[in-house]
Write a protein that holds these residues in place. Structure first.
Motif, PDB file in Angstrom:
ATOM      1  N   ARG A 163     -40.315 -63.538   9.670  1.00 19.82           N
ATOM      2  CA  ARG A 163     -40.520 -65.047   8.938  1.00 19.82           C
ATOM      3  C   ARG A 163     -39.138 -65.694   8.709  1.00 19.82           C
ATOM      4  NH1 ARG A 163     -45.467 -65.716   6.520  1.00 19.82           N
ATOM      5  NH2 ARG A 163     -46.777 -63.982   6.387  1.00 19.82           N
ATOM      6  N   ARG A 164     -38.131 -65.013   9.015  1.00 22.17           N
ATOM      7  CA  ARG A 164     -36.870 -65.790   8.963  1.00 22.17           C
ATOM      8  C   ARG A 164     -36.771 -66.758  10.219  1.00 22.17           C
ATOM      9  NH1 ARG A 164     -31.901 -64.285  11.663  1.00 22.17           N
ATOM     10  NH2 ARG A 164     -29.950 -65.444  10.910  1.00 22.17           N
ATOM     11  N   PRO A 165     -36.323 -68.023   9.716  1.00 20.50           N
ATOM     12  CA  PRO A 165     -36.247 -68.906  11.032  1.00 20.50           C
ATOM     13  C   PRO A 165     -35.144 -68.632  12.276  1.00 20.50           C
ATOM     14  CG  PRO A 165     -36.380 -70.246   8.821  1.00 20.50           C
ATOM     15  CD  PRO A 165     -36.209 -68.615   8.628  1.00 20.50           C
ATOM     16  N   TRP A 166     -35.664 -68.962  13.161  1.00 20.58           N
ATOM     17  CA  TRP A 166     -34.730 -68.551  14.444  1.00 20.58           C
ATOM     18  C   TRP A 166     -33.728 -69.928  14.597  1.00 20.58           C
ATOM     19  CZ3 TRP A 166     -37.112 -65.168  18.911  1.00 20.58           C
ATOM     20  CH2 TRP A 166     -37.856 -64.384  18.507  1.00 20.58           C
ATOM     21  N   ARG A 167     -32.756 -69.559  15.411  1.00 22.00           N
ATOM     22  CA  ARG A 167     -31.992 -70.840  15.649  1.00 22.00           C
ATOM     23  C   ARG A 167     -31.712 -70.817  17.380  1.00 22.00           C
ATOM     24  NH1 ARG A 167     -28.218 -73.438  12.772  1.00 22.00           N
ATOM     25  NH2 ARG A 167     -28.072 -74.802  14.402  1.00 22.00           N
ATOM     26  N   VAL A 168     -31.619 -71.666  17.956  1.00 22.86           N
ATOM     27  CA  VAL A 168     -31.390 -71.877  19.272  1.00 22.86           C
ATOM     28  C   VAL A 168     -30.541 -72.898  19.620  1.00 22.86           C
ATOM     29  CG1 VAL A 168     -32.359 -71.709  21.496  1.00 22.86           C
ATOM     30  CG2 VAL A 168     -33.745 -70.692  19.860  1.00 22.86           C
ATOM     31  N   THR A 169     -29.347 -72.484  19.994  1.00 25.24           N
ATOM     32  CA  THR A 169     -28.121 -73.947  20.245  1.00 25.24           C
ATOM     33  C   THR A 169     -27.472 -73.860  21.595  1.00 25.24           C
ATOM     34  OG1 THR A 169     -26.646 -72.385  18.890  1.00 25.24           O
ATOM     35  CG2 THR A 169     -27.905 -73.963  17.659  1.00 25.24           C
ATOM     36  N   GLY A 170     -27.003 -75.042  21.854  1.00 33.87           N
ATOM     37  CA  GLY A 170     -26.124 -75.082  23.160  1.00 33.87           C
ATOM     38  C   GLY A 170     -26.675 -76.072  23.980  1.00 33.87           C
ATOM     39  N   GLY A 171     -25.774 -76.423  24.811  1.00 35.62           N
ATOM     40  CA  GLY A 171     -26.175 -77.433  26.045  1.00 35.62           C
ATOM     41  C   GLY A 171     -26.876 -78.827  25.412  1.00 35.62           C
ATOM     42  N   GLY A 172     -26.135 -79.204  24.188  1.00 38.33           N
ATOM     43  CA  GLY A 172     -26.939 -80.302  23.422  1.00 38.33           C
ATOM     44  C   GLY A 172     -28.175 -80.174  22.538  1.00 38.33           C
TER      45      GLY A 172
END
Length: 352
Positions: free
Chosen positions: A284-293
């Motif tokens: 249930r914890r939010p996921w983060r996906v980052t990079g490349g703008g």
């Protein structure tokens, strides 16, 4: 990210983020994935906006061939999924439906040894795909301006058309591990969907304008032990059609990525390996996906857990469904904000 101690080692996201991304080669002309001897055709390494890679050489003879079609359709009230696959030694299929309101599911898996009762086209949109097994029927057919998806299991069946709007682009990528281990994937997000769903004899609409289909088309020859992330989402935000397509782990170090954003039908390729931050012990914890703008947050509402352990063959999957939100900076500086884009993010480890 909570690590699986049995998963193969991979470069850390931080290390990957430090290295500037080298733009991948864009393919613009039809090309064969394999050479006549069955090895990878290096001229096919790259990415394209349309499925122009001929994969008819995959599936001939032995050699860890894996071929599949996975479709997912998300409506305001339900999630529908089907898989037709042949992995050389077996045919593995699934039909699955989730009632989003009641959190009730209908599902049927079939593993057929040796592979039989399965038909897959030599390349995408070059023929029909079908699967037949006990209490399971799947038919995938190309129709005018779209793809018709039909599936039937006890208690559930659906008949849906995933429309293909004029000018709609999709991400096609060739991922090279070695000359004998490689994968061609087409990730096609934000396909408008319409049709019908019948559950326990009660027919429901798959409403046009509110339903979206996503395709994962795969053809290749895989390593035995592999892990991956995949995230996808489709919807309308701020009056724009948004498609999220992100991946990780399995492409690390190959020079290829399966990362892109679709905005109003136009594909924007992300060449960077992305950083994933999540915890499968607390889904249930939010996921983060980052990079490349891209700076995206994924907030789950349901986790589809799948576990298989047949000794030499095993699979561990957490496919979390939820909503994507965030921003994406397009080359040139425009920042696209999005919110409420429904889809999924998954963590998979296979020995197959």
């Amino acid at each position: 990210m909570t690590a699986d101690s049995s998963a193969p080692a991979r470069p850390s996201p931080a290390a990957a983020a430090e290295a500037p991304a080298r733009p991948e080669r864009e393919l613009t002309e039809p090309v064969s994935l394999t050479r006549p001897n069955g090895r990878l055709n290096t001229d096919a390494i790259g990415w394209a906006r349309h499925p122009i890679v001929d994969t008819s050489g995959v599936g001939r003879g032995g050699g860890r061939n894996k071929r599949w079609e996975y479709w997912n359709v998300i409506t305001p009230t339900h999630i529908l999924a089907l898989t037709v696959s042949s992995i050389d030694y077996a045919a593995v299929h699934e039909v699955w439906v989730l009632d989003r309101v009641r959190q009730r599911t209908w599902g049927r898996n079939a593993t057929v040894l040796p592979a039989r009762g399965v038909e897959l086209p030599p390349r995408l949109e070059a023929g029909r795909a079908t699967a037949r097994a006990k209490d399971l029927e799947i038919d995938i057919d190309e129709v005018e301006n779209g793809t018709r998806l039909r599936a039937r299991i006890p208690g559930a069946e659906f008949d849906v058309v995933a429309e293909r709007p004029d000018g709609h682009e999709r991400l096609a990528v060739v991922v090279p591990w070695t000359a004998t281990r490689f994968q061609y994937t087409v990730k096609d997000v934000a396909r408008p969907a319409r049709g019908s769903l019948t559950l326990d004899g009660m027919k429901r609409e798959v409403p046009a304008g509110q339903s979206w289909a996503v395709l994962d088309h795969g053809r290749g020859r895989w390593p035995y032990d592999v892990a991956w992330n995949w995230g996808a989402g489709s919807g309308i935000s701020n009056g724009r059609v948004i498609g999220v397509q992100v991946g990780g782990q399995w492409t690390d170090g190959t020079g290829s990525t399966e990362n892109a954003m679709l905005v109003d039908g136009h594909l924007h390729k992300i060449h960077d390996e992305l950083e994933w931050d999540y915890d499968v012990s607390n889904w249930r914890r939010p996921w983060r996906v980052t990079g490349g703008g891209l700076d995206a947050t994924f907030t789950p509402f349901y986790n589809k857990i799948s576990r298989t352990n047949l000794g030499v063959i095993s699979s561990k999957t957490d496919q979390c469904f939820g909503h994507w939100s965030g921003t994406y900076r397009i080359d040139g500086g425009e920042v696209v904000e999005f919110d409420g884009i429904t889809g999924w993010a998954e963590d998979v480890h296979n020995r197959w």
